[in-house]
Design a protein around this motif. Structure first.
Motif, PDB file in Angstrom:
ATOM      1  N   SER A   1       0.832  -1.205   0.000  1.00 51.48           N
ATOM      2  CA  SER A   1       0.000   0.000   0.000  1.00 51.48           C
ATOM      3  C   SER A   1       0.870   1.259   0.000  1.00 51.48           C
ATOM      4  CB  SER A   1      -0.898   0.018   1.241  1.00 51.48           C
ATOM      5  OG  SER A   1      -0.108   0.175   2.410  1.00 51.48           O
ATOM      6  N   ASP A   2       0.268   2.366  -0.397  1.00 52.21           N
ATOM      7  CA  ASP A   2       0.983   3.647  -0.370  1.00 52.21           C
ATOM      8  C   ASP A   2       1.396   3.999   1.054  1.00 52.21           C
ATOM      9  OD1 ASP A   2       0.742   3.982  -3.086  1.00 52.21           O
ATOM     10  OD2 ASP A   2      -1.018   5.294  -2.967  1.00 52.21           O
ATOM     11  N   GLU A   3       0.541   3.647   2.011  1.00 51.51           N
ATOM     12  CA  GLU A   3       0.845   3.940   3.414  1.00 51.51           C
ATOM     13  C   GLU A   3       2.069   3.170   3.889  1.00 51.51           C
ATOM     14  OE1 GLU A   3      -2.975   5.331   2.416  1.00 51.51           O
ATOM     15  OE2 GLU A   3      -2.184   3.278   2.200  1.00 51.51           O
ATOM     16  N   MET A   4       2.135   1.901   3.523  1.00 51.86           N
ATOM     17  CA  MET A   4       3.292   1.102   3.908  1.00 51.86           C
ATOM     18  C   MET A   4       4.547   1.591   3.193  1.00 51.86           C
ATOM     19  SD  MET A   4       3.872  -3.033   3.671  1.00 51.86           S
ATOM     20  CE  MET A   4       5.257  -3.804   4.515  1.00 51.86           C
ATOM     21  N   PHE A   5       4.426   1.912   1.916  1.00 54.64           N
ATOM     22  CA  PHE A   5       5.578   2.360   1.144  1.00 54.64           C
ATOM     23  C   PHE A   5       6.147   3.655   1.720  1.00 54.64           C
ATOM     24  CE2 PHE A   5       7.789   4.367  -2.437  1.00 54.64           C
ATOM     25  CZ  PHE A   5       8.592   3.308  -2.856  1.00 54.64           C
ATOM     26  N   ALA A   6       5.279   4.531   2.215  1.00 54.82           N
ATOM     27  CA  ALA A   6       5.721   5.805   2.784  1.00 54.82           C
ATOM     28  C   ALA A   6       6.623   5.597   3.996  1.00 54.82           C
ATOM     29  CB  ALA A   6       4.518   6.661   3.171  1.00 54.82           C
ATOM     30  N   THR A   7       6.432   4.486   4.722  1.00 56.09           N
ATOM     31  CA  THR A   7       7.257   4.225   5.912  1.00 56.09           C
ATOM     32  C   THR A   7       8.668   3.800   5.536  1.00 56.09           C
ATOM     33  OG1 THR A   7       6.670   1.867   6.127  1.00 56.09           O
ATOM     34  CG2 THR A   7       5.191   3.470   7.151  1.00 56.09           C
ATOM     35  N   PHE A   8       8.897   3.457   4.271  1.00 54.26           N
ATOM     36  CA  PHE A   8      10.224   3.013   3.835  1.00 54.26           C
ATOM     37  C   PHE A   8      11.177   4.179   3.568  1.00 54.26           C
ATOM     38  CE2 PHE A   8       8.000  -0.846   1.705  1.00 54.26           C
ATOM     39  CZ  PHE A   8       7.877  -1.452   2.946  1.00 54.26           C
TER      40      PHE A   8
ATOM     41  N   LYS B   1      18.196  -2.746   1.692  1.00 51.96           N
ATOM     42  CA  LYS B   1      18.293  -4.019   2.416  1.00 51.96           C
ATOM     43  C   LYS B   1      17.277  -4.080   3.542  1.00 51.96           C
ATOM     44  CE  LYS B   1      21.632  -7.157   4.539  1.00 51.96           C
ATOM     45  NZ  LYS B   1      23.079  -7.388   4.852  1.00 51.96           N
ATOM     46  N   ASN B   2      17.146  -2.980   4.281  1.00 54.70           N
ATOM     47  CA  ASN B   2      16.182  -2.960   5.387  1.00 54.70           C
ATOM     48  C   ASN B   2      14.746  -3.003   4.884  1.00 54.70           C
ATOM     49  OD1 ASN B   2      17.295  -2.398   8.378  1.00 54.70           O
ATOM     50  ND2 ASN B   2      18.733  -1.596   6.880  1.00 54.70           N
ATOM     51  N   VAL B   3      14.484  -2.361   3.755  1.00 57.13           N
ATOM     52  CA  VAL B   3      13.147  -2.406   3.171  1.00 57.13           C
ATOM     53  C   VAL B   3      12.773  -3.846   2.842  1.00 57.13           C
ATOM     54  CG1 VAL B   3      11.771  -1.821   1.129  1.00 57.13           C
ATOM     55  CG2 VAL B   3      13.168  -0.060   2.234  1.00 57.13           C
ATOM     56  N   TYR B   4      13.694  -4.564   2.197  1.00 57.71           N
ATOM     57  CA  TYR B   4      13.380  -5.937   1.798  1.00 57.71           C
ATOM     58  C   TYR B   4      13.331  -6.895   2.985  1.00 57.71           C
ATOM     59  CZ  TYR B   4      13.074  -5.058  -3.146  1.00 57.71           C
ATOM     60  OH  TYR B   4      12.654  -4.609  -4.378  1.00 57.71           O
ATOM     61  N   GLN B   5      14.033  -6.588   4.034  1.00 61.63           N
ATOM     62  CA  GLN B   5      13.925  -7.420   5.229  1.00 61.63           C
ATOM     63  C   GLN B   5      12.522  -7.281   5.825  1.00 61.63           C
ATOM     64  OE1 GLN B   5      16.431  -9.676   6.533  1.00 61.63           O
ATOM     65  NE2 GLN B   5      14.424 -10.311   7.293  1.00 61.63           N
ATOM     66  N   LYS B   6      12.012  -6.048   5.824  1.00 61.65           N
ATOM     67  CA  LYS B   6      10.654  -5.818   6.316  1.00 61.65           C
ATOM     68  C   LYS B   6       9.626  -6.502   5.416  1.00 61.65           C
ATOM     69  CE  LYS B   6      11.738  -1.329   8.414  1.00 61.65           C
ATOM     70  NZ  LYS B   6      11.521   0.151   8.354  1.00 61.65           N
ATOM     71  N   LEU B   7       9.824  -6.378   4.103  1.00 60.91           N
ATOM     72  CA  LEU B   7       8.895  -7.015   3.159  1.00 60.91           C
ATOM     73  C   LEU B   7       8.941  -8.532   3.277  1.00 60.91           C
ATOM     74  CD1 LEU B   7       9.582  -4.796   0.016  1.00 60.91           C
ATOM     75  CD2 LEU B   7       7.456  -4.871   1.338  1.00 60.91           C
TER      76      LEU B   7
ATOM     77  N   VAL C   1      17.355 -11.965   0.978  1.00 61.93           N
ATOM     78  CA  VAL C   1      17.319 -10.503   0.967  1.00 61.93           C
ATOM     79  C   VAL C   1      18.319  -9.919  -0.025  1.00 61.93           C
ATOM     80  CG1 VAL C   1      17.838  -8.421   2.323  1.00 61.93           C
ATOM     81  CG2 VAL C   1      16.406 -10.222   3.298  1.00 61.93           C
ATOM     82  N   ASN C   2      19.536 -10.439  -0.039  1.00 64.69           N
ATOM     83  CA  ASN C   2      20.558  -9.914  -0.946  1.00 64.69           C
ATOM     84  C   ASN C   2      20.160 -10.072  -2.413  1.00 64.69           C
ATOM     85  OD1 ASN C   2      22.301  -9.073   1.105  1.00 64.69           O
ATOM     86  ND2 ASN C   2      23.252 -11.098   1.255  1.00 64.69           N
TER      87      ASN C   2
END
Length: 218
Positions: free
Chosen positions: A36-43, A49-55, A65-66
């Motif tokens: 969602s746009d809301e979730m993306f805004a928190t990135f 790397k941290n974004v994909y760990q959360k995803l 992740v790498n």
């Protein structure tokens, strides 16, 4: 008196957020996930790397992740290298040159990868103005963790009290506050859903400020 200016890059120096968003969402489609746009805004302000760990944790993605990071980076680089309408933020180059010519030390502290930083700085000939360029990929935790800004302030030839940080994201401002460094928040068209209320001062147009303004912020 301010003597060192620490710049964020995405959203402050260059308007590359749309390219990042394009690459992310193209990859999300490949992965079959809906962000969602809301979730993306928190990135915003996080390293890739941290974004994909959360995803990975949120959507139970099995891919390493790498590997995810490399795929997104490929999509970004492909778009970056072919996109002609990619510009620096209005007024920021004039501000950078003015600060440099007036003896300020300039440091970059960005969550972007070293490769992306090099692409931007080489394309727009910015290397000559900055003494240090720090990438978020060298830190375990992304902004709002203050580590990258603490490191930037430590690299400065001036004391932390003579440094300021220019940021455009909630996470970036939080990191600056955590590092106990004066933060100048920049509100741009890409600052949607970003809370800059904890910044020490706010600017909406780089054309409206100069070295004299920066010097007297503290």
């Amino acid at each position: 008196m301010v003597k060192t200016v620490i710049f964020d890059m995405d959203g402050v120096i260059i308007d590359s957020e749309p390219v990042h968003k394009y690459a992310y969402y193209k990859h999300f489609d490949e992965l079959g996930i809906e962000v969602s746009d809301e979730m993306f805004a928190t990135f915003t302000g996080n390293s890739t790397k941290n974004v994909y760990q959360k995803l990975k944790n949120t959507f139970n993605i099995e891919t390493d992740v790498n590997e995810l990071v490399l795929r997104k980076r490929f999509l970004f680089n492909e778009a970056f290298d072919t996109k002609e309408d990619l510009y620096l933020i209005d007024g920021v180059e004039k501000l950078i040159v003015d600060l440099y010519q007036n003896g300020f030390e300039l440091i970059l502290a960005s969550s972007a990868s070293k490769g992306t930083i090099a692409r931007v700085f080489n394309r727009f000939n910015l290397n000559q103005y900055f003494t240090h360029k720090i990438s978020g990929e060298d830190f375990v935790r992304s902004k709002p963790d203050p580590a990258i800004f603490v490191h930037a302030a430590n690299l400065s030839i001036h004391p932390k009290e003579a440094c300021i940080i220019i940021e455009d994201s909630t996470n970036g401002v939080e990191a600056a506050v955590g590092a106990e460094v004066f933060c100048l928040g920049y509100t741009s068209a890409n600052s949607k859903k970003q809370d800059l209320s904890k910044a020490s001062a706010i600017v909406t147009d780089f054309n409206a400020i100069d070295a004299a303004y920066i010097k007297n912020l503290k």
